[in-house]
Design an enzyme around this catalytic site. Structure first.
Site, short mmCIF file in Angstrom:
data_model
loop_
_atom_site.label_atom_id
_atom_site.label_comp_id
_atom_site.label_asym_id
_atom_site.label_seq_id
_atom_site.Cartn_x
_atom_site.Cartn_y
_atom_site.Cartn_z
N HIS A 486 -3.94 4.01 -4.60
CA HIS A 486 -3.40 5.18 -3.90
C HIS A 486 -4.36 6.36 -3.92
O HIS A 486 -4.08 7.39 -3.29
CB HIS A 486 -2.06 5.60 -4.53
CG HIS A 486 -1.08 6.11 -3.52
ND1 HIS A 486 -1.44 6.59 -2.29
CD2 HIS A 486 0.28 6.22 -3.55
CE1 HIS A 486 -0.39 6.98 -1.61
NE2 HIS A 486 0.68 6.76 -2.35
N ASP A 490 -3.63 5.14 1.75
CA ASP A 490 -2.28 5.69 1.88
C ASP A 490 -1.32 4.59 2.34
O ASP A 490 -1.72 3.50 2.75
CB ASP A 490 -2.25 6.88 2.85
CG ASP A 490 -2.87 6.54 4.20
OD1 ASP A 490 -2.48 5.51 4.79
OD2 ASP A 490 -3.75 7.28 4.65
#
Length: 516
Positions: A486, A490
């Site tokens: 992350h 995304d």
């Protein structure tokens, strides 16, 4: 005037360079001025364990192919080591006679340290060794400078040999000497898990009759051998005469408390080499912030395509094959999934990249960077007798389904035999874990270090579903679970890439249009 000055300079120079002779019993020897000594040639060459992997600092010695006193040639095998879940064969750099082994079988060898000494001159005589090392022949007089230098070299060699002499002082028992010898074919065929079990139970692999293929020793053979050994020892103890009763001691006021039935006991078991590497790798991987994305994929069309292709493949295997053609007996679903992942990486290359947070490699502002990679090297997690291994299929983008299936079969065969090389385990960019082959519908996979994404495949199940006309039909559904880094990926990017994979798997005919 010029001639007088020149003659005076010559006389001064001759007085400076002339030295009085040293009176001896027979002849006068002039001491030599030794401005520089070259490094003496050493006969015994230590072989240093080279770096065999990315960031590996130690490896386990699986077996030795040589022993002290054996003659070896250049590039002949010396030993087999296991590092980072891969077995590597170390060859000799010199031709000569083995003088010393620094490690026993099962010990951890350090990268960059010597692990064997080889006498490159073989059975050299004392006179030859002296000539090779630059020492003067016996009977000739030495200069004070050379004597001092030789004495200094002798003291340095004594200091270097002192640790090895201290180590070699205890005499080895016959059992230890026998255990250090190569065990032959049965030891070479045993898997790392079997060798670890043999080491824990303190048994000799040469005494066990293997029931596996080509005489391979299995875990069942070890347990059977230990059971028979313990049973025979118990019978010998029962048949031996009982010892005379010992005289009873005076009663003691305090008695030991009786053991509580069903009490908890703890046994400390060291980690195997595979478990230790997994411990280190997963500890580093959990520093990556993960997020999970799951989706359901309809395999109905792929099931039909795979059935047709396997029918064609079985007919073609009955005909003569060319040596260069990939040998595949049967297709599984995994090669199609791996190809679908590669097709998605062309549209979303960020999933094939890696994060470089090393300050030494960062830009002028000291920020981390993203390293993009051109080839799709997809690692496949495999369950083997020695533990979880992740070999890598290189350049999936340039392979077709048959080529991927052939490479996958080759890696599976080597992994179950414990013969994967370091090259088979390195260079992965994305990982695919097919946990559904064992069981389980959902999985939350852990990202491998130096990667940003991983795919976990669940078990295929048959479920009722509605088609476009509203009728109930049978469908084959499988869950895909994605984990991504992350920090750079995304959720929207991951969802779009997963949609590409899902569409290709549900409509496998699309692969035909994108073959390379």
């Amino acid at each position: 005037m010029f001639l007088r000055q020149s003659s005076r300079s010559l006389r001064q120079a001759s007085r400076c360079f002339s030295r009085p002779p040293i009176a001896g019993p027979a002849t006068a020897v002039y001491p030599s001025r030794r401005f520089h000594d070259t490094r003496p040639l050493l006969v015994v060459k230590p072989v240093v364990l080279a770096d065999i992997g990315e960031g590996i600092v130690e490896c386990e010695v699986i077996q030795w192919f040589v022993e002290p006193g054996a003659r070896v040639e250049e590039f002949s095998p010396l030993c087999e080591v296991q590092s980072d879940k891969a077995s590597v064969e170390i060859t000799s750099r010199f031709s000569g006679v083995v003088k010393k082994l620094y490690y026993e079988t099962g010990e951890m060898a350090k990268v960059g340290k010597a692990f064997i000494d080889i006498d490159i001159d073989g059975d050299a005589k004392k006179e030859d060794l002296g000539a090779l090392s630059g020492a003067p022949p016996s009977g000739s007089e030495e200069s004070p400078q050379s004597s001092a230098l030789d004495a200094e070299m002798t003291r340095a060699e004594g200091m270097a040999e002192a640790p090895s002499q201290i180590t070699n002082m205890p005499q080895q028992s016959p059992g230890a000497v026998e255990a250090s010898k190569p065990k032959g074919k049965c030891a070479m065929l045993a898997t790392p898990a079997v060798r670890h079990l043999i080491k824990e139970l303190s048994v000799d692999i040469a005494d066990i009759d293997g029931t596996g293929k080509d005489g391979r020793v299995l875990k069942e053979d070890i347990y059977r051998y230990v059971k028979q050994r313990d049973f025979g020892a118990a019978n010998m103890d029962a048949s031996s005469p009982a010892p005379p009763p010992a005289p009873q001691a005076a009663p003691v006021s305090r008695q030991a408390p009786a053991s509580t039935p069903g009490a908890q006991t703890e046994t400390r078991v060291p980690l195997t080499n595979t478990q230790l590497q997994m411990f280190k790798s997963m500890t580093r991987s959990l520093t990556i912030p993960h997020f999970l994305y799951a989706d359901e994929v309809d395999f109905s069309s792929l099931v039909e395509l795979r059935t047709r292709l396997n029918r064609v493949l079985s007919q073609s295997n009955q005909q003569p094959q060319t040596p260069d053609a990939p040998q595949v007996e049967k297709l599984s679903y995994l090669p199609f999934i791996i190809k679908a992942v590669s097709m998605a990486l062309y549209q979303y290359p960020i999933l094939n990249a890696r994060v470089d947070a090393d300050p030494a490699n960062s830009d002028v502002r000291g920020k981390p960077s993203l390293v993009m990679r051109s080839q799709h090297n997809i690692g496949v997690a495999m369950d083997t007798p020695s533990g979880l291994l992740v070999p890598v299929i290189k350049d999936v983008g340039s392979r077709n389904i048959l080529s991927i299936a052939a490479e996958l079969a080759r890696l599976q065969k080597l992994a179950h035999a414990g013969r994967l090389s370091a090259a088979d385990m390195q260079g992965g960019t994305v990982t695919v874990s097919n946990i559904g082959n064992i069981g389980g519908t959902y999985v939350s996979p852990v990202i491998v270090e130096r990667e940003v994404s991983i795919l976990g495949i669940g078990r295929m199940r048959t479920v009722p579903a509605f088609d476009e006309s509203g009728a109930v039909v049978k469908k084959h559904v499988t869950n895909f679970s994605w984990s991504a880094d992350h920090r750079v990926v995304d959720g929207a990017t991951m969802a779009r890439a997963a949609e590409v994979v899902r569409r290709v798997v549900e409509e496998p005919d699309v692969m035909v249009m994108h073959l390379r």
